[in-house]
Motif scaffolding. Structure first.
Motif, PDB file in Angstrom:
ATOM      1  N   THR A 197      -3.221   9.022   0.181  1.00 49.44           N
ATOM      2  CA  THR A 197      -4.349   9.095   0.064  1.00 49.44           C
ATOM      3  C   THR A 197      -4.375   7.763  -0.726  1.00 49.44           C
ATOM      4  O   THR A 197      -6.270   7.082  -0.342  1.00 49.44           O
ATOM      5  CB  THR A 197      -4.448  10.298  -0.468  1.00 49.44           C
ATOM      6  N   GLU A 201      -7.897   4.799   0.161  1.00 48.69           N
ATOM      7  CA  GLU A 201      -8.432   3.635  -0.962  1.00 48.69           C
ATOM      8  C   GLU A 201      -7.851   2.481  -1.355  1.00 48.69           C
ATOM      9  O   GLU A 201      -9.434   2.185  -1.682  1.00 48.69           O
ATOM     10  CB  GLU A 201      -8.050   4.842  -2.191  1.00 48.69           C
ATOM     11  N   GLN A 202      -7.074   2.283  -1.575  1.00 44.85           N
ATOM     12  CA  GLN A 202      -6.698   1.004  -1.763  1.00 44.85           C
ATOM     13  C   GLN A 202      -6.764  -0.218  -0.442  1.00 44.85           C
ATOM     14  O   GLN A 202      -7.775  -0.972  -0.932  1.00 44.85           O
ATOM     15  CB  GLN A 202      -5.517   0.773  -1.582  1.00 44.85           C
ATOM     16  N   HIS A 205     -10.944   2.302   5.687  1.00 43.12           N
ATOM     17  CA  HIS A 205     -10.133   3.213   6.654  1.00 43.12           C
ATOM     18  C   HIS A 205      -9.635   1.926   7.615  1.00 43.12           C
ATOM     19  O   HIS A 205      -8.963   2.289   8.821  1.00 43.12           O
ATOM     20  CB  HIS A 205     -11.433   4.671   7.474  1.00 43.12           C
ATOM     21  N   TYR A 208      -6.311   0.679   7.120  1.00 39.42           N
ATOM     22  CA  TYR A 208      -5.127   1.141   6.249  1.00 39.42           C
ATOM     23  C   TYR A 208      -5.396   1.956   7.722  1.00 39.42           C
ATOM     24  O   TYR A 208      -3.962   1.992   9.042  1.00 39.42           O
ATOM     25  CB  TYR A 208      -5.966   2.736   5.725  1.00 39.42           C
TER      26      TYR A 208
END
Length: 368
Positions: A197, A201-202, A205, A208
């Motif tokens: 998670t 967030e870092q 999307h 990621y």
């Protein structure tokens, strides 16, 4: 992962692809020779050279096409391997197929030209004028190229099916082994990204998703060596599976976790440079008897049902609670002949979510 390990792993993958390709294309081109030449001299209104008349004469085109198939098999296997290793992540699927098809076409014409030259010298009664663009005017070449295209689609379909299900599972499904639920002894590992998670967030999307792609690409690099089957990808989690015998053999089901760690560590600079974060994974593992069956109609797949899967997932969920990366059940640990390079530590008896009876779990660490 050391360079020698990577080279050995890549060589094994290439040799596996090579023998499959040689056998398939030798058989495919032998079939072409049968379709075109077998019994041709017995057909009314068709005259053939004495060299290829009769069952004995037919052996000449059969041998020629089979040998050409073996050469094409070697070339196609090499092209597939190089494209998978060097190009697959740089080009879109459509563009890669176009470039690969064109490359294979050029090599096919080259092999046909070499074969035609050799045949003309070995069999004087078969003279083929091999000059620049000769294949454009030969109808038999175009029929052969069309046949190779169809055969290539068949081979690609089989390759995708085997990659999707695993060679053993695919053959069993062809035989209808899972049409009715079947009892099997299997080992399952749930492999999940830690702090997913926060990382999502870092990175956002899009990045990621690229991050997860890279992680699972590294996982795929070690899967075959340890005879694992990838049962499912679920978000940032991969579910691996073995038959009980293969999972226990050489401690495959344990070795793969640490091989995956070594593989990622070898790309530490890449991950930190591109994403600013290094991926860490946690795993939970259990084995036992469960049911396997084909499910679905529009989208058919092999599904496993039973307590083994649920227990494996819940053991993995205990990793964060006990601050460890790898947990497995006592039952599986007892069945494994754990190598001296591994150490096991009892976590104790835990009551897993949804269970009425406590289960003993152990953590596994690696010395090397």
């Amino acid at each position: 992962m050391s360079s020698s390990f990577a080279m050995g792993h890549n060589l094994k993958r290439y040799l596996n692809l090579l023998w499959q390709s040689i056998i398939f294309w030798s058989a495919a081109l032998a079939c072409f020779a049968i379709f075109r030449y077998f019994g041709l001299d017995e057909e009314n209104g068709i005259t053939v050279m004495d060299d290829i008349a009769g069952p004995i004469g037919f052996l000449k085109p059969l041998a020629s096409f089979s040998a050409m198939g073996a050469v094409l098999g070697m070339l196609y296997a090499s092209i597939d391997f190089l494209f998978d290793k060097l190009v697959s992540k740089r080009l879109s699927l459509g563009l890669m197929l176009i470039v690969k098809t064109f490359t294979e076409f050029v090599f096919t014409i080259a092999v046909l030209s070499i074969t035609a030259t050799i045949v003309s010298k070995v069999f004087p009664s078969i003279q083929i004028d091999v000059e620049l663009g000769w294949w454009l005017r030969e109808k038999v070449v175009w029929s052969l190229l069309f046949y190779i295209l169809i055969a290539s689609l068949v081979f690609s379909t089989l390759k995708i099916a085997v990659e999707r299900f695993g060679s053993g599972v695919f053959l069993k499904m062809l035989r209808g082994a899972y049409s009715n639920p079947k009892e099997e002894d299997r080992i399952f590992m749930f492999l999940d990204l830690k702090n997913s998670t926060a990382i999502a967030e870092q990175l956002g999307h899009h990045k990621y998703s690229q991050f997860i792609q890279d992680c699972f690409f590294d996982l795929n690099e070690v899967v075959l060596k340890y005879e694992a089957e990838i049962y499912q990808y679920v978000g940032d989690e991969a579910v691996l599976s073995w038959s009980y015998k293969r999972g226990l053999s050489n401690s495959n089901c344990i070795e793969i976790f640490f091989a995956f760690e070594v593989k990622r560590a070898s790309r530490n600079t890449y991950y930190l440079g591109k994403y600013g974060v290094f991926p860490e994974f946690k795993a939970g593992m259990h084995g036992g008897t469960l049911m396997a069956a084909e499910v679905g109609f529009i989208k058919k797949e092999l599904a496993y049902h039973g307590d083994v899967i649920n227990t494996s997932a819940r053991i993995q969920a205990e990793c964060n609670k006990h601050n460890v990366n790898f947990l497995l059940s006592e039952k599986l640990l007892k069945d494994l002949a754990v190598k001296e390079t591994f150490s096991s530590k009892p976590i104790g008896e835990v009551l897993l979510k949804g269970k009425k009876k406590e289960i003993k779990i152990y953590s596994i660490a690696h010395y090397g």
